[in-house]
Design an enzyme around this catalytic site. Structure first.
Site, mmCIF file in Angstrom:
data_model
loop_
_atom_site.group_PDB
_atom_site.id
_atom_site.type_symbol
_atom_site.label_atom_id
_atom_site.label_comp_id
_atom_site.label_asym_id
_atom_site.label_seq_id
_atom_site.Cartn_x
_atom_site.Cartn_y
_atom_site.Cartn_z
ATOM 1 N N ASN A 196 -12.181 -1.246 -0.438
ATOM 2 C CA ASN A 196 -11.460 -1.685 0.761
ATOM 3 C C ASN A 196 -12.213 -1.248 2.012
ATOM 4 O O ASN A 196 -12.533 -0.065 2.168
ATOM 5 C CB ASN A 196 -10.057 -1.069 0.804
ATOM 6 C CG ASN A 196 -9.339 -1.372 2.111
ATOM 7 O OD1 ASN A 196 -8.892 -2.483 2.338
ATOM 8 N ND2 ASN A 196 -9.250 -0.380 2.996
ATOM 9 N N GLU A 197 -12.536 -2.201 2.883
ATOM 10 C CA GLU A 197 -13.114 -1.932 4.202
ATOM 11 C C GLU A 197 -14.216 -0.865 4.143
ATOM 12 O O GLU A 197 -14.216 0.087 4.925
ATOM 13 C CB GLU A 197 -12.012 -1.520 5.187
ATOM 14 C CG GLU A 197 -11.017 -2.625 5.457
ATOM 15 C CD GLU A 197 -10.000 -2.308 6.533
ATOM 16 O OE1 GLU A 197 -9.957 -1.146 7.013
ATOM 17 O OE2 GLU A 197 -9.227 -3.219 6.902
ATOM 18 N N ASN A 248 -6.585 1.519 2.921
ATOM 19 C CA ASN A 248 -7.296 2.785 3.068
ATOM 20 C C ASN A 248 -6.944 3.767 1.965
ATOM 21 O O ASN A 248 -7.774 4.580 1.546
ATOM 22 C CB ASN A 248 -6.970 3.409 4.431
ATOM 23 C CG ASN A 248 -7.418 2.542 5.592
ATOM 24 O OD1 ASN A 248 -8.138 1.569 5.415
ATOM 25 N ND2 ASN A 248 -6.983 2.886 6.785
ATOM 26 N N GLU A 285 -6.229 -9.129 4.332
ATOM 27 C CA GLU A 285 -5.373 -8.410 5.298
ATOM 28 C C GLU A 285 -5.330 -9.230 6.572
ATOM 29 O O GLU A 285 -6.370 -9.509 7.165
ATOM 30 C CB GLU A 285 -5.902 -7.003 5.619
ATOM 31 C CG GLU A 285 -5.651 -5.966 4.558
ATOM 32 C CD GLU A 285 -5.978 -4.548 5.018
ATOM 33 O OE1 GLU A 285 -5.726 -4.232 6.200
ATOM 34 O OE2 GLU A 285 -6.488 -3.768 4.199
ATOM 35 N N GLU A 289 0.850 -1.202 0.000
ATOM 36 C CA GLU A 289 0.000 0.000 0.000
ATOM 37 C C GLU A 289 0.881 1.245 0.000
ATOM 38 O O GLU A 289 2.009 1.216 0.506
ATOM 39 C CB GLU A 289 -0.919 0.006 1.231
ATOM 40 C CG GLU A 289 -1.859 1.200 1.284
ATOM 41 C CD GLU A 289 -2.833 1.147 2.461
ATOM 42 O OE1 GLU A 289 -3.650 2.076 2.592
ATOM 43 O OE2 GLU A 289 -2.763 0.178 3.245
ATOM 44 N N TYR A 342 -6.370 -8.348 12.518
ATOM 45 C CA TYR A 342 -5.066 -8.039 13.096
ATOM 46 C C TYR A 342 -5.074 -8.514 14.545
ATOM 47 O O TYR A 342 -5.925 -8.107 15.344
ATOM 48 C CB TYR A 342 -4.777 -6.536 13.029
ATOM 49 C CG TYR A 342 -4.561 -6.037 11.622
ATOM 50 C CD1 TYR A 342 -3.343 -6.222 10.982
ATOM 51 C CD2 TYR A 342 -5.581 -5.398 10.926
ATOM 52 C CE1 TYR A 342 -3.137 -5.786 9.679
ATOM 53 C CE2 TYR A 342 -5.391 -4.950 9.624
ATOM 54 C CZ TYR A 342 -4.166 -5.144 9.010
ATOM 55 O OH TYR A 342 -3.972 -4.718 7.719
ATOM 56 N N GLN A 347 1.752 -5.746 6.042
ATOM 57 C CA GLN A 347 2.064 -5.540 4.643
ATOM 58 C C GLN A 347 3.411 -6.174 4.331
ATOM 59 O O GLN A 347 3.855 -7.025 5.091
ATOM 60 C CB GLN A 347 2.049 -4.052 4.336
ATOM 61 C CG GLN A 347 0.635 -3.487 4.437
ATOM 62 C CD GLN A 347 0.515 -2.062 3.938
ATOM 63 O OE1 GLN A 347 1.392 -1.497 3.322
ATOM 64 N NE2 GLN A 347 -0.621 -1.465 4.236
#
Length: 514
Positions: A172-173, A72, A292, A27, A244, A351
């Site tokens: 994304n999200e 993001n 992710e 990213e 996460y 990442q």
């Protein structure tokens, strides 16, 4: 010493590991791109500005597919800013990470980097500030051979052949308030459906992933998946999920139990996807893209606390320094992914470099492996094949997991956590790979594995990753403080393996079979 017994059979499998299960994520965040994979002028940089020392570590790590450009970042990204002559590319304020994006690295540079790294590209489209029209133009730019405005523009930019990107993320999200122009499930479902429809009209061969919940603790979890799949079920191939792991409680036993919540999360999303199929009387099985996942908590402060001043270019943010303890939890997550190979077909470690990453660099200087590098490299190297069902007899413990969400803290009980967490993968050549995590902090585990339907087994390789100090890290000056060592206490008789796993250790045993 604890004891554990594992029974497996070559003929009883969970499913094949897809090659995309071993993916990662790049990213435009901090120094992931600039100073990470791309640094013109670096002593090791090639003619395109790609750091060859980083490329060598990426190949050693073994990712197979890379998700790009966010994250993001993509929810405010105009892809047109990152193509064409460098002198004409604009600088923009990036509201995702409060930095300045120079756009010196964009879609075409990423494609070239993927070729250099020998990985498949996976692109995300902006469904935050943009929508289906920009997405279908990007598909035309990347995948159409020529003879149209956007495909001929790619050719004019110097890339004659189409990139033929096959896997695409629809935003994304989009359930998350921290996302630019996040949406309700209804609004996102409609936007994703229409984008998917147009993108497939341009290139019917692509595969698409719709946004699922950005975390299991989101208040919309469940309802979000149901609503999004109501709109997109017939248009997409995957539903995504993100996780996460953290150790905010500073409780190692609970931290090492947390990958078991990944198992629950996957099972719950599978149930939601299959319910959507049942409502349609459909035989289609929606697959999962776990695009992710990682350990991340030290630099995961409230947004206001991590905003750099002055809109800097590629600031050093989210540079999590990983410990031996983190590598253990991370290894548990690897096992969770392997054990759901029937439905999790794509997964991306977030990442790749510097920002919450297995590889760290010094801008202008060297590069080194963080402790989490090794479980991923082991999984990618030895985890290809059929994941076998394992029947495990192990002592257990009860735990809980605290997961902050804004001003709240959610507590999830995790009862009956086995001290031994294991995945077994049978390779095409008759090999058998065992991935084993000893979650006991004090006691060794004597593990007996009976491998039925195999021929006589022989030891090919055996590693353990451990350190007496669970807070040990790798640094520029001590890059190999935490590194795999030979696992010595392994005995094989016929189809039976016996191994002694040291406390708090990640272990990989590779066997051959006649």
């Amino acid at each position: 010493m604890r004891k554990a017994r594992v029974l497996l059979d070559r003929d009883f499998s969970i499913g094949h590991t897809d090659h995309r299960l071993f993916g990662a994520f790049v990213e435009h965040l901090g120094r992931c791109v600039y100073g990470g994979i791309f640094e013109p002028g670096h002593p090791t940089a090639d003619g395109k500005g790609f750091r060859k020392d980083v490329l060598a570590l990426v190949k050693e790590l073994g990712p197979t597919i890379i998700r790009y450009p966010g994250g993001n970042f993509v929810s405010g990204y105009n892809w047109e800013d990152g193509v064409g002559p460098l002198e004409s590319r604009p600088s923009r304020l990036d509201l995702a990470w409060f930095s300045t994006e120079r756009n010196n690295f964009g879609t075409n540079e990423f494609m070239d980097w993927c070729k250099a790294a020998e990985v498949e590209p996976m692109l995300a489209v902006n469904l935050g500030t943009r929508g289906g029209d920009a997405a279908r133009r990007l598909i035309e730019y990347c995948n159409h051979a020529g003879g149209t405005s956007w495909s001929d523009l790619r050719r004019a930019h110097g890339w004659e052949k189409p990139h033929n990107v096959k896997l695409w993320c629809l935003g994304n999200e989009m359930d998350a308030p921290w996302q630019m122009e996040y949406k309700s499930a209804e609004a996102y479902g409609v936007a994703a459906r229409e984008a998917a429809k147009m993108m497939r009209w341009v290139d019917p061969t692509i595969e698409l992933a719709a946004c699922g919940s950005s975390a299991r603790n989101m208040p919309t979890f469940g309802h979000w998946e149901e609503t999004v799949l109501e709109h997109t079920f017939d248009h997409v191939d995957y539903i995504s999920l993100h996780t996460y792991l953290n150790n905010y409680r500073q409780d190692t036993a609970s931290f090492l139990a947390s990958p078991d919540l990944m198992d629950r999360f996957i099972d719950e999303v599978v149930a939601l996807a299959d319910a959507a199929a049942a409502k349609r009387r459909s035989s289609k099985r929606m697959m999962l893209s776990f695009d992710e996942w990682n350990v991340w908590y030290r630099t995961r402060r409230p947004r206001a606390d991590r905003v750099p001043e002055g809109w800097p270019v590629a600031p050093a943010i989210l540079e999590e320094v990983y410990t031996m303890e983190d590598a253990l939890a991370f290894g548990g997550a690897c096992i969770s992914l392997l054990n759901h190979a029937d439905r999790v077909k794509v997964a991306c470690l977030a990442q790749l470099v510097n920002a919450i990453a297995p590889i760290m660099t010094e801008t202008g200087g060297g590069a080194w492996r963080q402790p989490i590098f090794f479980p991923f490299a082991h999984m990618s190297s030895f985890g290809r094949g059929r994941v076998l069902r394992t029947q495990v007899e192990s002592d257990t413990y009860d735990s809980r997991y605290d997961d902050p969400r804004g001003d709240q803290e959610l507590t999830f009980p995790i009862p009956n956590v086995p001290y031994l967490k294991i995945a077994a993968v049978a390779g095409e050549s008759g090999s058998l790979s065992l991935f084993m995590l000893n979650r006991d902090m004090k006691q060794e585990i004597a593990v007996t594995v009976e491998a039925r339907s195999f021929g006589p087994l022989a030891l090919a390789q055996a590693f353990e990753l451990r350190h007496d100090d669970l807070q040990a890290t790798n640094t520029r000056n001590e890059p190999e403080r935490v590194a795999p060592q030979p696992l010595e206490d392994v005995t094989i008789v016929g189809r039976r393996l016996q191994a002694t796993l040291k406390p708090a250790s990640w272990n990989v045993v590779r066997l051959s079979s006649n």
